[in-house]
Design a protein around this motif. Structure first.
Motif, short mmCIF file in Angstrom:
data_model
loop_
_atom_site.label_atom_id
_atom_site.label_comp_id
_atom_site.label_asym_id
_atom_site.label_seq_id
_atom_site.Cartn_x
_atom_site.Cartn_y
_atom_site.Cartn_z
N LEU A 138 0.83 -1.21 0.00
CA LEU A 138 0.00 0.00 0.00
C LEU A 138 0.87 1.26 0.00
CD1 LEU A 138 -3.00 0.77 0.07
CD2 LEU A 138 -2.83 0.85 2.55
N LEU A 139 1.93 1.27 0.80
CA LEU A 139 2.85 2.41 0.81
C LEU A 139 3.42 2.63 -0.58
CD1 LEU A 139 4.54 4.54 2.45
CD2 LEU A 139 6.28 2.74 2.67
N PHE A 140 3.84 1.57 -1.25
CA PHE A 140 4.42 1.71 -2.58
C PHE A 140 3.38 2.15 -3.61
CE2 PHE A 140 5.86 0.08 -6.70
CZ PHE A 140 7.07 0.75 -6.78
N LEU A 141 2.20 1.54 -3.57
CA LEU A 141 1.16 1.90 -4.54
C LEU A 141 0.68 3.34 -4.39
CD1 LEU A 141 -1.02 -1.35 -4.56
CD2 LEU A 141 0.40 -0.46 -6.43
N LEU A 142 0.56 3.81 -3.16
CA LEU A 142 0.03 5.16 -2.93
C LEU A 142 1.08 6.26 -3.04
CD1 LEU A 142 -2.41 4.48 0.05
CD2 LEU A 142 -2.96 4.73 -2.40
N THR A 143 2.35 5.93 -2.73
CA THR A 143 3.37 6.98 -2.69
C THR A 143 4.59 6.71 -3.57
OG1 THR A 143 4.59 6.02 -0.84
CG2 THR A 143 2.75 7.49 -0.30
N GLY A 144 4.77 5.45 -4.00
CA GLY A 144 5.96 5.08 -4.75
C GLY A 144 7.19 4.93 -3.87
N ARG A 145 7.01 4.91 -2.55
CA ARG A 145 8.13 4.81 -1.61
C ARG A 145 8.38 3.36 -1.20
NH1 ARG A 145 5.94 9.92 1.84
NH2 ARG A 145 6.80 11.52 0.49
N ILE A 146 9.66 3.05 -0.96
CA ILE A 146 10.06 1.73 -0.51
C ILE A 146 10.07 1.73 1.01
CG2 ILE A 146 11.90 -0.01 -0.56
CD1 ILE A 146 10.65 0.49 -3.30
N GLY A 147 9.42 0.75 1.62
CA GLY A 147 9.26 0.73 3.07
C GLY A 147 10.34 -0.02 3.83
N GLY A 148 11.59 0.20 3.53
CA GLY A 148 12.67 -0.41 4.31
C GLY A 148 12.94 0.38 5.58
N MET A 149 13.48 -0.30 6.59
CA MET A 149 13.70 0.36 7.88
C MET A 149 15.11 0.88 8.10
SD MET A 149 10.85 0.61 9.28
CE MET A 149 11.41 1.25 10.84
N SER A 150 16.12 0.37 7.38
CA SER A 150 17.48 0.83 7.66
C SER A 150 17.67 2.30 7.31
CB SER A 150 18.51 -0.04 6.93
OG SER A 150 18.35 0.04 5.54
N SER A 151 16.94 2.80 6.34
CA SER A 151 17.04 4.22 6.01
C SER A 151 16.42 5.10 7.08
CB SER A 151 16.37 4.50 4.66
OG SER A 151 17.02 3.79 3.65
N VAL A 152 15.50 4.56 7.86
CA VAL A 152 14.92 5.32 8.97
C VAL A 152 16.03 5.71 9.95
CG1 VAL A 152 13.36 5.23 10.96
CG2 VAL A 152 12.65 4.29 8.77
N PHE A 153 16.94 4.79 10.20
CA PHE A 153 18.05 5.04 11.11
C PHE A 153 18.90 6.21 10.62
CE2 PHE A 153 22.42 4.24 12.52
CZ PHE A 153 22.22 4.21 13.89
N SER A 154 19.35 6.16 9.37
CA SER A 154 20.21 7.22 8.84
C SER A 154 19.47 8.55 8.71
CB SER A 154 20.76 6.81 7.47
OG SER A 154 21.57 5.67 7.61
N SER A 155 18.23 8.48 8.27
CA SER A 155 17.49 9.74 8.11
C SER A 155 17.18 10.37 9.47
CB SER A 155 16.21 9.53 7.31
OG SER A 155 15.32 8.68 7.98
N SER A 156 17.01 9.56 10.50
CA SER A 156 16.77 10.11 11.85
C SER A 156 18.02 10.79 12.38
CB SER A 156 16.34 9.00 12.80
OG SER A 156 15.14 8.44 12.38
N TRP A 157 19.18 10.21 12.14
CA TRP A 157 20.43 10.83 12.59
C TRP A 157 20.67 12.17 11.89
CZ3 TRP A 157 22.94 10.20 16.81
CH2 TRP A 157 22.91 8.97 17.47
N SER A 158 20.06 12.38 10.74
CA SER A 158 20.28 13.64 10.03
C SER A 158 19.76 14.84 10.82
CB SER A 158 19.64 13.60 8.64
OG SER A 158 18.23 13.63 8.73
N TYR A 159 18.88 14.61 11.79
CA TYR A 159 18.41 15.70 12.65
C TYR A 159 19.50 16.20 13.59
CZ TYR A 159 13.42 15.16 11.54
OH TYR A 159 12.21 15.14 10.93
N VAL A 160 20.38 15.32 14.04
CA VAL A 160 21.33 15.69 15.08
C VAL A 160 22.80 15.65 14.66
CG1 VAL A 160 19.81 15.11 17.00
CG2 VAL A 160 21.27 13.34 16.03
#
Length: 156
Positions: free
Chosen positions: A27-49
């Motif tokens: 559903l995430l891919f069909l509605l947004t075209g985004r890939i739902g992997g979790m390892s990128s959440v880690f790196s993108s979260s660190w970009s805040y700090v």
């Protein structure tokens, strides 16, 4: 080996959980075209700090909000599942804390080296027939089977 020995708590909730995860990622891919992997959440979260150039890449800074929302949804979904379908009991393990910590670091390192984690490669990559994801998943699973057997024998 019987089904009961493989799944002592039953297999139905694993099937339902897998269908929910697969359906959610699809559903995430069909509605947004985004890939739902979790390892990128880690790196993108660190970009805040962390202001280092690696963490300030556009692929992390431009996607960090939806990735955090995605991770929060997974956590809340697990909580709802546990409260609604679980027995409310606290889950425990016999593994020492330091072994769990070491495993977490090794898993994170491996996910970065593989350019994705089991959810990105295993669910999204295989679902879109990506050949590199097949290689990554075979490597993840082979390493996991070997490690689980070695650790179980080592701790026994």
């Amino acid at each position: 080996m019987t089904t009961f020995s493989l799944f002592p708590l039953g297999w139905q909730h694993y099937l339902l959980g897998g269908l929910c995860i697969g359906g959610g990622v699809a559903l995430l891919f069909l509605l947004t075209g985004r890939i739902g992997g979790m390892s990128s959440v880690f790196s993108s979260s660190w970009s805040y700090v962390v202001q280092r150039p690696f963490f300030q890449q556009a692929k992390f800074t431009d996607t960090r909000r939806w990735r955090l929302e995605y991770a929060l949804g997974l956590i809340l979904g697990a909580l709802v599942w546990w409260l609604w379908l679980g027995d409310g009991a606290r889950e425990t393990t016999q593994m020492p804390w330091w072994l769990l910590l070491a495993g977490g670091f090794l898993t994170g390192y491996g996910a970065r080296r593989a350019n994705g984690c089991t959810s990105g490669h295993g669910i999204c990559g295989l679902g879109s027939l990506q050949r590199p994801s097949l290689l990554a998943v075979l490597t993840f699973m082979g390493t996991a089977f070997l490690t689980a057997n070695l650790v179980t024998r080592w701790l026994a």
